[in-house]
Design an enzyme around this catalytic site. Structure first.
Site, PDB file in Angstrom:
ATOM      1  N   ASP A  54       0.842  -1.208   0.000  1.00 40.09           N
ATOM      2  CA  ASP A  54       0.000   0.000   0.000  1.00 40.09           C
ATOM      3  C   ASP A  54       0.877   1.258   0.000  1.00 40.09           C
ATOM      4  OD1 ASP A  54       0.867  -0.115   2.601  1.00 40.09           O
ATOM      5  OD2 ASP A  54      -1.128   0.012   3.520  1.00 40.09           O
TER       6      ASP A  54
ATOM      7  N   ASP B  77      -0.928  -6.223   0.034  1.00 44.84           N
ATOM      8  CA  ASP B  77      -1.272  -5.558   1.297  1.00 44.84           C
ATOM      9  C   ASP B  77      -2.781  -5.390   1.426  1.00 44.84           C
ATOM     10  OD1 ASP B  77       0.786  -4.922   3.031  1.00 44.84           O
ATOM     11  OD2 ASP B  77       1.368  -3.126   1.926  1.00 44.84           O
TER      12      ASP B  77
ATOM     13  N   LYS C 218      -0.942  -9.382   3.222  1.00 46.66           N
ATOM     14  CA  LYS C 218      -0.150  -8.885   4.364  1.00 46.66           C
ATOM     15  C   LYS C 218      -1.013  -7.927   5.188  1.00 46.66           C
ATOM     16  CE  LYS C 218       3.513  -5.923   3.829  1.00 46.66           C
ATOM     17  NZ  LYS C 218       3.113  -4.696   4.543  1.00 46.66           N
TER      18      LYS C 218
ATOM     19  N   GLU D 203      -0.922  -5.385   8.812  1.00 44.12           N
ATOM     20  CA  GLU D 203      -0.038  -4.697   9.763  1.00 44.12           C
ATOM     21  C   GLU D 203      -0.548  -4.821  11.186  1.00 44.12           C
ATOM     22  OE1 GLU D 203       0.530  -0.565   8.819  1.00 44.12           O
ATOM     23  OE2 GLU D 203       1.262  -1.012   6.804  1.00 44.12           O
TER      24      GLU D 203
ATOM     25  N   GLU E 181       9.729  -3.569   9.912  1.00 44.94           N
ATOM     26  CA  GLU E 181      10.005  -2.247   9.328  1.00 44.94           C
ATOM     27  C   GLU E 181      10.688  -1.341  10.355  1.00 44.94           C
ATOM     28  OE1 GLU E 181       6.881  -0.512   7.002  1.00 44.94           O
ATOM     29  OE2 GLU E 181       7.924   1.414   6.850  1.00 44.94           O
TER      30      GLU E 181
HETATM   31  O1  KIV Z   1       3.586  -1.031   1.556  1.00 45.40           O
HETATM   32  C1  KIV Z   1       4.724  -1.486   1.419  1.00 45.40           C
HETATM   33  O2  KIV Z   1       5.368  -1.324   0.375  1.00 45.40           O
HETATM   34  C2  KIV Z   1       5.298  -2.233   2.528  1.00 45.40           C
HETATM   35  C3  KIV Z   1       6.776  -2.443   2.510  1.00 45.40           C
HETATM   36  C4  KIV Z   1       7.453  -1.187   2.831  1.00 45.40           C
HETATM   37  C5  KIV Z   1       7.189  -3.547   3.381  1.00 45.40           C
HETATM   38  O3  KIV Z   1       4.607  -2.611   3.401  1.00 45.40           O
END
Ligand code: KIV
Length: 258
Positions: A42, A81, A110, A112, A177
């Site tokens: 994202d 994401d 993914k 968070e 991160e």
């Molecule tokens: O959104 C993204 O690109 C990420 C990476 C920085 C790991 O989550």
């Protein structure tokens, strides 16, 4: 479990895992021979749309960019994401994860966060959704300036415990991160699943960077970013040459005309 995911886990302690972001077909196609994982992050909110926060990224734009990237990915594991506020509770998360997977044909999603979303992650995994975790700086919930994580003992303990918990809930790897190096080393050695670092030192099992930073299209001064290309310069030079040849009537030549 998908063979591709097993292969990623099996790389732990053997070979570093290579991960980059991509938001479109051509870029995904160019990097796919060299990556193990392509993440449709994202981060596209700031990289492509100049948003100041990833909170503005919608499910629709994640899906559209992922559909484009999918066309260029042959070998790498494709992870998408889940954007902000698309996984507030178990049923919403499952519905949206299924939608992302169905429409983009990605391999995994993914999310968070740590303990606050562990039940949601568990629910997705129970429903056969492959999940990658993300700890350390969490751009979807961060307030103010990004600061590296793991300076204070309490924060260190929380991140370490979150990493263990996410592993228990079934994630196949965790992005760390901007996690302080001795903490990312500890997490990496304690976990059975791989850690993928961004600004989290060489101790992680793999590394990820945002593609526009890597190729020098995004002119950032972030400490952990290394510019591996100078695409902005290349684009400038190409535009300059185009202008010069159009003005001098060298382009288009006969061979470019029907
Ligand atoms: O959104 C993204 O690109 C990420 C990476 C920085 C790991 O989550």
């Amino acid at each position: 479990m998908l063979q591709k995911i097993k292969n990623i886990i099996n790389k732990k302690n053997k070979s570093k895992i290579i991960c980059l972001t991509a938001y479109s077909k051509n870029v995904a196609e160019a990097i796919d021979p060299y990556t193990d994982i392509i993440l449709i992050g994202d981060s596209l909110g700031s990289v492509l749309y100049n948003y100041t926060t990833t909170k503005k990224v919608t499910l629709h734009s994640m899906i559209e960019h992922s559909k484009s990237a999918r066309q260029g990915i042959k070998n790498s594991l494709m992870v998408v994401d889940m954007p902000y506020r698309t996984y507030n509770n178990k049923s919403e998360a499952l519905r949206n994860a299924k939608k992302i997977i169905k429409q983009t044909k990605c391999d995994a999603v993914k999310l968070e966060g740590g303990s606050s979303i562990s039940k949601i992650i568990e629910h997705l995994v129970k429903n056969k959704i492959a999940v990658m975790g993300h700890l350390g700086i969490l751009p979807q919930s961060a307030k103010g300036k990004f600061k590296f994580k793991g300076k204070e003992p309490r924060e260190r303990k929380k991140i370490l415990n979150d990493a263990k918990l996410l592993q228990k809930k079934g994630v196949f790897s965790i992005v760390l991160e901007c996690v302080e190096k001795t903490l990312s080393k500890e997490i990496t050695s304690v976990l059975k699943i791989p850690t993928i670092g961004i600004g989290s030192s060489q101790h992680c099992d793999g590394q990820v960077l945002v593609i526009d930073d890597l190729i020098g299209l995004n002119e950032t001064k972030i400490k952990f970013v290394k510019k591996f290309g100078s695409n902005k310069k290349d684009i400038r030079e190409a535009a300059y040459k185009f202008k010069k040849e159009v003005l001098s009537k060298k382009y288009p030549a006969k061979k470019h005309s029907y």
